[in-house]
Enzyme design. Sequence first.
Site, PDB file in Angstrom:
ATOM      1  N   CYS A 161     -22.041 -62.805  -2.899  1.00  0.00           N
ATOM      2  CA  CYS A 161     -21.210 -63.793  -3.454  1.00  0.00           C
ATOM      3  C   CYS A 161     -21.208 -65.376  -3.276  1.00  0.00           C
ATOM      4  CB  CYS A 161     -19.800 -62.932  -3.675  1.00  0.00           C
ATOM      5  SG  CYS A 161     -18.965 -63.496  -5.196  1.00  0.00           S
ATOM      6  N   HIS A 193     -21.059 -57.771  -5.400  1.00  0.00           N
ATOM      7  CA  HIS A 193     -20.713 -57.168  -3.932  1.00  0.00           C
ATOM      8  C   HIS A 193     -21.420 -55.912  -3.906  1.00  0.00           C
ATOM      9  CE1 HIS A 193     -17.577 -60.186  -2.893  1.00  0.00           C
ATOM     10  NE2 HIS A 193     -17.770 -60.300  -4.234  1.00  0.00           N
ATOM     11  N   GLU A 197     -21.633 -54.198  -1.296  1.00  0.00           N
ATOM     12  CA  GLU A 197     -20.915 -53.413  -0.215  1.00  0.00           C
ATOM     13  C   GLU A 197     -19.960 -52.595  -0.820  1.00  0.00           C
ATOM     14  OE1 GLU A 197     -20.532 -56.375  -0.805  1.00  0.00           O
ATOM     15  OE2 GLU A 197     -18.306 -57.205  -0.653  1.00  0.00           O
TER      16      GLU A 197
HETATM   17  N1  GLN Z   1     -15.246 -68.312  -4.477  1.00  0.00           N
HETATM   18  C1  GLN Z   1     -16.481 -68.106  -5.244  1.00  0.00           C
HETATM   19  C2  GLN Z   1     -16.242 -67.833  -6.737  1.00  0.00           C
HETATM   20  O1  GLN Z   1     -15.247 -67.412  -7.009  1.00  0.00           O
HETATM   21  C3  GLN Z   1     -17.030 -66.777  -4.498  1.00  0.00           C
HETATM   22  C4  GLN Z   1     -16.342 -65.657  -4.664  1.00  0.00           C
HETATM   23  C5  GLN Z   1     -16.759 -64.245  -3.802  1.00  0.00           C
HETATM   24  O2  GLN Z   1     -17.291 -64.719  -2.718  1.00  0.00           O
HETATM   25  N2  GLN Z   1     -15.846 -63.126  -4.156  1.00  0.00           N
HETATM   26  O3  GLN Z   1     -17.158 -67.646  -7.511  1.00  0.00           O
END
Ligand code: GLN
Length: 539
Positions: free
Chosen positions: A385, A511, A513
Amino acid sequence: MKKYIFVTGGVCSSLGKGIAAASIGLLLKRMGYKVVPMKIDPYLNVDPGTMSPERHGEVFVTDDGSEADLDLGHYERFLDQPVSKLSTMTMGQVYRNVLKLERTGSYLGRDIQIIPHITDEIKRHVYELASESKADVIIVEIGGTVGDIEGQPCIEAMRQIMHEVGRDNACCVMLTLLPYLQSSKELKTKPTQMAVRELTRSGINPDLILARSDYPIPQDQLEKISSFCNVPREAVIPAYTLDSIYAVPSALAASNIHQILQQRLGLPPKGKPSLKDFTQLRRIIDDAFVGKVRIGMVTKYNELDDAYLSVHEALKSACYAAGKHPDILHINSELLESGSPEEWDRLKSCDGILVPGGFGKRGIEGKIQAAEYARTNNVPYFGICLGSQILAIEFARNVCDMKGANSTEVSMHTSYPIVDIMDDQRTVKKKGGTMRKGSYPCHLKTGSRSAKLYGQKVIHERHRHRFEFNNLYRKELEKAGLTIAGTYKEQNIVEIVEVEKHPFMIGCQFHPEFTSRPTKAHPLFLGFVSASLKHGEKK
Ligand code: GLN
């Protein structure tokens, strides 16, 4: 008849109610019952999405896009089944729903009270999960500690459910702590007695006590708890601190907890739960592993491992699958940024570098520097992310010569907004629950490293973000050697980026994970760990 198991905690928090609930669920599921878990959080946030992971641990995301407590991750990993939004409830949601009904006039003429309106709303949610899931056993963990003011409506709702479905169909498991007094070298049962007394004041006697302890509990202490807390002796079960949470199901099975619950609830007899995969995992961890894989996680929250719980678990699973011990170092991104030689040495000692999800400006430059170090030194890099966005920004800055490239989350007026707010997020003002969340399909590019690792053309992964790779720069970065390896076709969202001439430099906007399992490591984590292993051997 559906059966309900409520899991509560006394004495103090952080005793591992989630692990206990997940382990009980696992044992019953492996016996052959259909199990569904649920967590009720007594706090007044609508969900944990707006809480700092450093205070509350990671925000777990479900397939259907709920932002939930990290215990839901334990449930998914232990039960190996996805949970839905019905498995998570906070008192914030309960009060919100009740107040909405009040405003729409549903209670016209009535005054709104904790009992019955709040408790009815809690019960409605529990019963809805029970009927929607078609489960035989509903395991409801009540967050917090018995006696907490905000948790009282939950305990009252639990008492009412137990009364409504009948005591033969519902039971209460209570976790307590036996503190050890160093000076007199003894464990004390009084806090357990007091906690149970607190629960009985609410009209519930626990049916089973899990006595958490760091020291062996003498028989007479167990008998004392049984006698003073009105619980059969065999239902007072020692729950010792173990070196791995994955050892808990076997330890509980050895105490026959599944049979005690089966008999207590009159569940139809079934076979013994098979825990072969878990015991095998334990055996390998204990006996067969030689060597470690050292992974540096570059993060801004460094005080609480729970802030990145699922990433830790996914890394561990991938290391176990590779037959190695995980050695996870947290590298403080702000210290990298300020040029701390010690922190840079720690980073350089790692076999692989992982930058997980995150929000806000703090520590961003340190993460970009870590990505540059990984790219230029052929150290495996895995960005999740935010970590994926960092990969793209670093690549733009240092390979494509786009000075000052950034994300508009960090710098509104950057001349190269490589990462930008998603179109449908531009007008979103409210913070809670408004990100792009939940599972979306992603098409993988044939021949890409990710496609090879997944061995699939289309994958489904979970998201939680507002910003995305800016398609305006796609061509230029691709030309310079960045592969767009995965996209969400419907909206042309870049989901996976890979640096071509590198042993392993992958970033994913989702994600992974959350879908890794203890004995079924996630393909991207597996790829990253095996590349790190190779890098470590070369070092
Ligand atoms: N802050 C970034 C976004 O909102 C990444 C979000 C995250 O890592 N979950 O796109």
